[in-house]
Design a protein around this motif. Structure first.
Motif, short mmCIF file in Angstrom:
data_model
loop_
_atom_site.label_atom_id
_atom_site.label_comp_id
_atom_site.label_asym_id
_atom_site.label_seq_id
_atom_site.Cartn_x
_atom_site.Cartn_y
_atom_site.Cartn_z
N LYS A 1 28.89 53.77 45.57
CA LYS A 1 30.07 53.53 46.11
C LYS A 1 31.16 54.24 45.00
N ALA A 2 31.79 55.33 45.33
CA ALA A 2 32.44 55.98 44.34
C ALA A 2 33.85 55.37 44.03
N ALA A 3 34.28 54.48 44.78
CA ALA A 3 35.36 53.62 44.39
C ALA A 3 35.03 52.61 43.38
N CYS A 4 33.99 52.47 43.24
CA CYS A 4 33.50 51.25 42.23
C CYS A 4 33.05 51.80 40.89
N ALA A 5 32.92 53.10 40.50
CA ALA A 5 32.75 53.82 39.30
C ALA A 5 33.40 53.21 38.27
N PRO A 6 34.85 52.91 38.39
CA PRO A 6 35.53 52.37 37.30
C PRO A 6 34.98 51.10 36.79
N ALA B 1 44.04 54.73 34.38
CA ALA B 1 43.00 54.16 34.35
C ALA B 1 42.98 52.63 34.77
N MET B 2 44.11 52.07 34.22
CA MET B 2 44.27 50.70 34.67
C MET B 2 44.24 50.62 36.04
N LYS B 3 44.83 51.53 36.94
CA LYS B 3 45.29 51.37 38.19
C LYS B 3 43.73 51.70 38.87
N SER B 4 43.15 52.44 38.50
CA SER B 4 41.74 52.73 39.20
C SER B 4 41.02 51.59 38.91
N LEU B 5 40.96 50.70 37.90
CA LEU B 5 40.13 49.80 37.76
C LEU B 5 40.71 48.52 38.62
N SER B 6 41.86 48.54 38.74
CA SER B 6 42.42 47.51 39.65
C SER B 6 41.96 47.79 41.25
N THR B 7 41.99 48.99 41.60
CA THR B 7 41.66 49.54 42.92
C THR B 7 40.26 49.07 43.09
N ALA B 8 39.56 49.41 42.09
CA ALA B 8 38.20 49.14 42.22
C ALA B 8 37.71 47.65 42.40
N ALA B 9 38.25 46.86 41.53
CA ALA B 9 37.94 45.39 41.64
C ALA B 9 38.53 44.88 42.86
N GLY B 10 39.52 45.46 43.45
CA GLY B 10 39.82 44.85 44.77
C GLY B 10 39.36 45.36 45.95
N SER B 11 38.31 46.46 45.66
CA SER B 11 37.68 46.83 46.99
C SER B 11 36.14 47.07 46.91
N CYS B 12 35.54 46.37 45.70
CA CYS B 12 34.15 46.42 45.56
C CYS B 12 33.48 44.86 45.59
N GLY B 13 34.22 43.95 46.44
CA GLY B 13 33.81 42.69 46.34
C GLY B 13 32.35 42.58 46.72
N SER B 14 31.89 43.27 47.83
CA SER B 14 30.60 43.13 48.30
C SER B 14 29.44 43.73 47.38
N GLY B 15 29.87 44.33 46.21
CA GLY B 15 29.07 44.71 45.20
C GLY B 15 28.71 46.31 45.49
N PRO C 1 44.37 37.81 32.45
CA PRO C 1 44.74 37.19 31.25
C PRO C 1 46.08 37.56 30.57
N SER C 2 46.66 36.85 29.84
CA SER C 2 47.96 37.19 29.49
C SER C 2 47.89 38.18 28.18
N GLY C 3 48.58 39.11 28.00
CA GLY C 3 48.66 39.97 26.97
C GLY C 3 48.81 41.66 27.27
N GLY C 4 49.34 42.44 26.35
CA GLY C 4 49.49 43.68 26.60
C GLY C 4 50.34 44.00 27.69
N ASP C 5 50.72 45.27 28.02
CA ASP C 5 51.59 45.78 29.12
C ASP C 5 50.99 45.39 30.63
N GLU C 6 49.77 45.40 30.54
CA GLU C 6 49.23 44.98 32.01
C GLU C 6 47.64 44.47 31.65
N SER C 7 46.98 43.93 32.49
CA SER C 7 45.67 43.27 32.12
C SER C 7 44.95 42.92 33.45
N GLY C 8 43.60 42.79 33.30
CA GLY C 8 42.77 42.55 34.70
C GLY C 8 41.63 41.94 34.20
#
Length: 237
Positions: A86-91, A135-149, A170-177
């Motif tokens: 699943k290409a969206a899950c690559a990050p 890069a953070m946005k792509s990781l957040s998108t992947a995390a939200g759309s790849c729940g089924s594995g 977690p707290s810290g940085g300009d953004e986190s996930g």
């Protein structure tokens, strides 16, 4: 799950009393003075020198063994060597296999452990302006759309992740996930975790697995060590 590159090598490191695993003494001299750095080092440093300066040292870690991973201690050496069904899950696949997310100018991975069985890979990457946020946005998108594995593959083998859960950032940085993912090994469910932070143009990704669970063939639940994250993040911002 065919491959045991990361997990097996990690377990062997622990079984060897958390001593050298593909690293030279000069990489992590426990007697060296802690390196002081920020997430925006001197412009005279190359990107590779920047991430090397920002990486937590063994002397700074508060009792962790900190080393470079051994060759082959990953499913793939680069993003190009890995494929994801699943290409969206690559990050996510990159973040859980010691690879940087997005397109950094330089990246560096070390692993840290104590006697708890938790093995944490720290991947620091530095980016051109705007690329870290992307890069953070792509990781957040992947995390939200790849729940089924999804399944990640390389010439070394493959890993099928059964589920992905978005956890409290977690707290810290300009953004986190943060994420938790599960897969089965020898019939036992293993839960691995990531925490990812952006400090300006630098991203720190922490990936933790329970190596004792792999080594002793039982279910495992990884817990990212907060003290290690605190020490490393303090160098970034």
């Amino acid at each position: 799950m065919k491959r045991m590159t990361l997990a097996a090598v990690s377990a062997l490191c622990l079984a060897a009393a958390l001593t050298a695993c593909g690293s030279s003494d000069k990489d992590t001299d426990s007697k060296s003075e802690p390196t002081k750095a920020t997430a925006s080092p001197s412009k005279t440093l190359s990107p590779a020198e920047q991430v090397a300066q920002l990486m937590v040292t063994q002397a700074e870690s508060g009792g962790y063994s900190v080393k470079k991973p051994a060759d082959g201690d990953a499913l793939a050496k680069s993003q190009a060597e890995m494929s994801v069904d699943k290409a969206a899950c690559a990050p996510l696949a990159y973040a859980m296999n010691e690879l940087p997310v997005g397109t950094p100018e330089a990246t560096l991975t070390h692993f840290a452990n104590k006697s708890t069985g938790m093995l944490t890979y720290i991947t620091l990457s530095t980016y051109a302006d705007g690329k870290a946020a992307a890069a953070m946005k792509s990781l957040s998108t992947a995390a939200g759309s790849c729940g089924s594995g999804f399944t990640a593959k390389s010439d070394s083998g493959s890993t099928t992740y059964d589920s992905v859960t978005v956890e409290t950032a977690p707290s810290g940085g300009d953004e986190s996930g943060a994420t938790a993912a599960t897969f089965k090994f020898q019939g036992f469910t293993q839960t691995i975790r990531t925490q990812t932070f952006r400090f300006g143009n630098t991203i720190a990704n922490y990936f933790t697995l329970d190596s004792s669970a792999f080594m002793n063939a039982h279910a495992g639940t990884a817990k990212i060590p907060a003290d290690l994250v605190t020490v490393q993040n303090a160098k970034l911002g």
